[in-house]
Design a protein around this motif. Sequence first.
Motif, PDB file in Angstrom:
ATOM      1  N   TYR A   1       0.821  -1.228   0.033  1.00 39.71           N
ATOM      2  CA  TYR A   1      -0.017  -0.133  -0.003  1.00 39.71           C
ATOM      3  C   TYR A   1       0.715   1.184  -0.145  1.00 39.71           C
ATOM      4  CZ  TYR A   1      -3.263   3.448   1.702  1.00 39.71           C
ATOM      5  OH  TYR A   1      -3.908   4.603   1.701  1.00 39.71           O
ATOM      6  N   THR A   2       2.000   1.193   0.807  1.00 39.76           N
ATOM      7  CA  THR A   2       2.875   2.455   1.034  1.00 39.76           C
ATOM      8  C   THR A   2       3.457   2.589  -0.412  1.00 39.76           C
ATOM      9  OG1 THR A   2       3.330   2.237   3.260  1.00 39.76           O
ATOM     10  CG2 THR A   2       4.675   3.403   2.011  1.00 39.76           C
ATOM     11  N   ILE A   3       4.144   1.561  -1.109  1.00 36.46           N
ATOM     12  CA  ILE A   3       4.574   1.744  -2.466  1.00 36.46           C
ATOM     13  C   ILE A   3       3.509   2.481  -3.334  1.00 36.46           C
ATOM     14  CG2 ILE A   3       5.182   0.522  -4.484  1.00 36.46           C
ATOM     15  CD1 ILE A   3       6.687  -1.503  -2.803  1.00 36.46           C
ATOM     16  N   LYS A   4       2.150   2.041  -3.353  1.00 36.81           N
ATOM     17  CA  LYS A   4       1.323   2.615  -4.324  1.00 36.81           C
ATOM     18  C   LYS A   4       0.839   4.038  -3.881  1.00 36.81           C
ATOM     19  CE  LYS A   4      -0.112   1.031  -7.377  1.00 36.81           C
ATOM     20  NZ  LYS A   4       0.633   0.801  -8.807  1.00 36.81           N
ATOM     21  N   ARG A   5       0.884   4.238  -2.509  1.00 39.24           N
ATOM     22  CA  ARG A   5       0.087   5.303  -1.931  1.00 39.24           C
ATOM     23  C   ARG A   5       1.150   6.600  -2.395  1.00 39.24           C
ATOM     24  NH1 ARG A   5      -0.385   9.713  -0.388  1.00 39.24           N
ATOM     25  NH2 ARG A   5      -1.606  10.538   1.530  1.00 39.24           N
ATOM     26  N   PHE A   6       2.672   6.290  -2.304  1.00 40.51           N
ATOM     27  CA  PHE A   6       3.383   7.473  -2.603  1.00 40.51           C
ATOM     28  C   PHE A   6       4.032   7.222  -4.021  1.00 40.51           C
ATOM     29  CE2 PHE A   6       3.030   7.189   1.892  1.00 40.51           C
ATOM     30  CZ  PHE A   6       2.963   8.466   2.297  1.00 40.51           C
ATOM     31  N   GLY A   7       3.685   6.250  -4.832  1.00 40.54           N
ATOM     32  CA  GLY A   7       4.146   6.192  -6.194  1.00 40.54           C
ATOM     33  C   GLY A   7       5.572   5.873  -6.411  1.00 40.54           C
ATOM     34  N   PHE A   8       6.029   5.099  -5.274  1.00 41.52           N
ATOM     35  CA  PHE A   8       7.210   4.609  -5.423  1.00 41.52           C
ATOM     36  C   PHE A   8       7.842   3.762  -6.726  1.00 41.52           C
ATOM     37  CE2 PHE A   8       7.690   5.161  -0.467  1.00 41.52           C
ATOM     38  CZ  PHE A   8       7.996   6.411  -0.545  1.00 41.52           C
ATOM     39  N   ASP A   9       6.729   3.085  -7.162  1.00 38.49           N
ATOM     40  CA  ASP A   9       6.803   2.084  -8.145  1.00 38.49           C
ATOM     41  C   ASP A   9       7.074   2.804  -9.477  1.00 38.49           C
ATOM     42  OD1 ASP A   9       4.241   3.233  -8.027  1.00 38.49           O
ATOM     43  OD2 ASP A   9       3.288   1.325  -8.905  1.00 38.49           O
ATOM     44  N   ARG A  10       6.269   4.018  -9.685  1.00 35.27           N
ATOM     45  CA  ARG A  10       6.349   4.855 -10.704  1.00 35.27           C
ATOM     46  C   ARG A  10       7.792   5.605 -10.828  1.00 35.27           C
ATOM     47  NH1 ARG A  10       3.123   5.932 -14.449  1.00 35.27           N
ATOM     48  NH2 ARG A  10       1.200   4.867 -14.533  1.00 35.27           N
ATOM     49  N   ASP A  11       8.467   5.952  -9.362  1.00 40.76           N
ATOM     50  CA  ASP A  11       9.473   6.704  -9.231  1.00 40.76           C
ATOM     51  C   ASP A  11      10.693   5.813  -9.871  1.00 40.76           C
ATOM     52  OD1 ASP A  11       8.202   8.600  -8.053  1.00 40.76           O
ATOM     53  OD2 ASP A  11       8.925   8.269  -6.005  1.00 40.76           O
ATOM     54  N   HIS A  12      10.402   4.551  -9.770  1.00 40.37           N
ATOM     55  CA  HIS A  12      11.610   3.788 -10.112  1.00 40.37           C
ATOM     56  C   HIS A  12      11.373   3.000 -11.661  1.00 40.37           C
ATOM     57  CE1 HIS A  12      14.076   4.114  -6.763  1.00 40.37           C
ATOM     58  NE2 HIS A  12      12.865   4.072  -5.881  1.00 40.37           N
ATOM     59  N   GLY A  13      10.371   3.560 -12.192  1.00 39.97           N
ATOM     60  CA  GLY A  13       9.914   3.067 -13.679  1.00 39.97           C
ATOM     61  C   GLY A  13       9.362   1.968 -14.178  1.00 39.97           C
ATOM     62  N   PHE A  14       8.255   1.326 -13.021  1.00 38.77           N
ATOM     63  CA  PHE A  14       7.572   0.330 -13.487  1.00 38.77           C
ATOM     64  C   PHE A  14       6.217   0.543 -12.678  1.00 38.77           C
ATOM     65  CE2 PHE A  14       9.029  -0.682  -8.998  1.00 38.77           C
ATOM     66  CZ  PHE A  14       7.837  -1.577  -8.530  1.00 38.77           C
ATOM     67  N   HIS A  15       5.173  -0.354 -12.990  1.00 36.89           N
ATOM     68  CA  HIS A  15       3.830  -0.206 -12.399  1.00 36.89           C
ATOM     69  C   HIS A  15       3.628  -1.478 -11.644  1.00 36.89           C
ATOM     70  CE1 HIS A  15      -0.493   0.521 -12.387  1.00 36.89           C
ATOM     71  NE2 HIS A  15      -0.599  -0.873 -12.512  1.00 36.89           N
ATOM     72  N   LEU A  16       3.395  -1.450 -10.308  1.00 34.20           N
ATOM     73  CA  LEU A  16       3.162  -2.496  -9.441  1.00 34.20           C
ATOM     74  C   LEU A  16       1.700  -2.582  -9.360  1.00 34.20           C
ATOM     75  CD1 LEU A  16       4.402  -4.797  -7.435  1.00 34.20           C
ATOM     76  CD2 LEU A  16       4.136  -2.992  -5.709  1.00 34.20           C
ATOM     77  N   ASP A  17       1.084  -3.875  -9.938  1.00 32.66           N
ATOM     78  CA  ASP A  17      -0.310  -4.135  -9.946  1.00 32.66           C
ATOM     79  C   ASP A  17      -0.543  -5.289  -8.677  1.00 32.66           C
ATOM     80  OD1 ASP A  17      -3.107  -4.760 -10.601  1.00 32.66           O
ATOM     81  OD2 ASP A  17      -2.399  -6.382 -11.762  1.00 32.66           O
ATOM     82  N   VAL A  18      -1.240  -4.502  -7.698  1.00 32.70           N
ATOM     83  CA  VAL A  18      -1.360  -5.325  -6.363  1.00 32.70           C
ATOM     84  C   VAL A  18      -2.599  -5.900  -6.310  1.00 32.70           C
ATOM     85  CG1 VAL A  18      -1.160  -5.241  -3.873  1.00 32.70           C
ATOM     86  CG2 VAL A  18       0.258  -3.769  -5.327  1.00 32.70           C
ATOM     87  N   GLN A  19      -2.979  -7.136  -6.145  1.00 28.93           N
ATOM     88  CA  GLN A  19      -4.310  -7.766  -6.016  1.00 28.93           C
ATOM     89  C   GLN A  19      -4.275  -8.641  -4.784  1.00 28.93           C
ATOM     90  OE1 GLN A  19      -6.885  -7.223  -7.908  1.00 28.93           O
ATOM     91  NE2 GLN A  19      -5.860  -5.950  -8.807  1.00 28.93           N
ATOM     92  N   LEU A  20      -5.027  -8.612  -3.840  1.00 22.43           N
ATOM     93  CA  LEU A  20      -5.069  -9.370  -2.387  1.00 22.43           C
ATOM     94  C   LEU A  20      -5.983 -10.495  -2.897  1.00 22.43           C
ATOM     95  CD1 LEU A  20      -6.143  -6.768   0.151  1.00 22.43           C
ATOM     96  CD2 LEU A  20      -3.631  -7.559  -0.802  1.00 22.43           C
ATOM     97  N   VAL A  21      -5.440 -11.790  -2.403  1.00 17.92           N
ATOM     98  CA  VAL A  21      -6.080 -13.228  -2.615  1.00 17.92           C
ATOM     99  C   VAL A  21      -6.036 -13.896  -1.447  1.00 17.92           C
ATOM    100  CG1 VAL A  21      -4.701 -13.422  -5.036  1.00 17.92           C
ATOM    101  CG2 VAL A  21      -3.556 -14.322  -2.989  1.00 17.92           C
ATOM    102  N   SER A  22      -6.702 -14.977  -1.431  1.00 15.95           N
ATOM    103  CA  SER A  22      -7.141 -15.830  -0.289  1.00 15.95           C
ATOM    104  C   SER A  22      -5.782 -16.494   0.225  1.00 15.95           C
ATOM    105  CB  SER A  22      -8.089 -17.078  -0.761  1.00 15.95           C
ATOM    106  OG  SER A  22      -8.118 -18.097   0.318  1.00 15.95           O
ATOM    107  N   ASP A  23      -5.794 -16.890   1.306  1.00 22.64           N
ATOM    108  CA  ASP A  23      -4.857 -17.705   1.973  1.00 22.64           C
ATOM    109  C   ASP A  23      -5.041 -19.088   2.294  1.00 22.64           C
ATOM    110  OD1 ASP A  23      -6.773 -17.324   4.038  1.00 22.64           O
ATOM    111  OD2 ASP A  23      -5.162 -16.975   5.756  1.00 22.64           O
ATOM    112  N   ALA A  24      -6.224 -19.431   1.487  1.00 20.54           N
ATOM    113  CA  ALA A  24      -6.387 -21.015   1.593  1.00 20.54           C
ATOM    114  C   ALA A  24      -5.429 -21.789   0.667  1.00 20.54           C
ATOM    115  CB  ALA A  24      -7.736 -20.995   0.758  1.00 20.54           C
ATOM    116  N   LEU A  25      -5.469 -23.069   1.278  1.00 20.99           N
ATOM    117  CA  LEU A  25      -4.499 -24.159   0.414  1.00 20.99           C
ATOM    118  C   LEU A  25      -5.412 -24.746  -0.536  1.00 20.99           C
ATOM    119  CD1 LEU A  25      -3.323 -26.086   3.792  1.00 20.99           C
ATOM    120  CD2 LEU A  25      -2.096 -24.679   2.023  1.00 20.99           C
TER     121      LEU A  25
END
Length: 330
Positions: free
Chosen positions: A41-65
């Motif tokens: 969240y912090t990376i996306k919130r402050f645009g640290f991915d864009r600062d370093h020249g890439f796009h971080l696509d974050v998706q939350l998934v289940s922790d199930a087996l």
Amino acid sequence: MNRDHVDVQQAALDEYHDDPGDLPVMRARFEHNGSPRYLLYTIKRFGFDRDHGFHLDVQLVSDALEDGIETVEAQLQEGHADLIDIDYISIARERAEGADIVAFHPYGRTVGGLVAPEDSDIDGLEDLSGKRIGVVRRLDKNWILTRAACREYHDFDPDETATPVEAGSKVELTRMIREGEVDAGFQFWQIIPEITETGPYENVLPVSELVQRLSETDNKLPIAAFLTSGDYLDDQTETVRAFADAYRDAVDKLVEDDEIWEEISEKLMTYDDPNVMRAVRDGWRDMVVRDWDEESVDGMYRLFDHLKSVAGAEALGVEEIPEGTFNTDP
């Protein structure tokens, strides 16, 4: 955690998911209840991915087996993700079984601690014999690490001299601690504040201290690491390096800035108690590992040898750490 709260968390991340344009994309898939989401969240919130020249696509998934592996692992192995985190023993096991995965950056000392009542006579390893000790399961890394430390430094095995009581889940273990069914319990780090900040309990034995002693290094030793596929690392080496840079920026922000934790608490946590939030914040800061080097990896090998001597290769699921598991300088 209900589905609505997962959706709320995803919405908080999606607020910062703009069009990647021509930037290379790294697909991050992480558990909805895992602590890496604070960092992402912090990376996306402050645009640290864009600062370093890439796009971080974050998706939350289940922790199930699914078929014996965590969903996040399946996402990576099936080609639906480029970035996940798991403990390095699991990384070694999956790689030994043929998975094309590489750990390229540390996350942290994702271990727990021994929670006991404040008036307990348990102060450390030497006090475990004769006690009922709650564990989520006997093969939990907190218990194996404790057994290794007791054998190394005090010449006894608490699996034989104490009575380990399997709870089966973190929730059930918390109940057992609070209701006095065990003398103490090894709970996971992010749950400990819920117990110690809301009742007469304390963390009498941080397992992170055992990690450091057993690894025989002054470097802050990670248990969990970020990994990607070998193909992605080969094809997108610069993106992998860029993530490591964005990660360091986010760690610095989370270590130095208290205000961002208030925002994270509101959008990503379920805690209403500010004392719990602050304890989670402080625990995260103690847990996270900003960087690593070959000395760190040597310590991880030494720690693996201790765990194997206690639990055996069959319990760990791997005989040795395969060559190429860690890449400290991709």
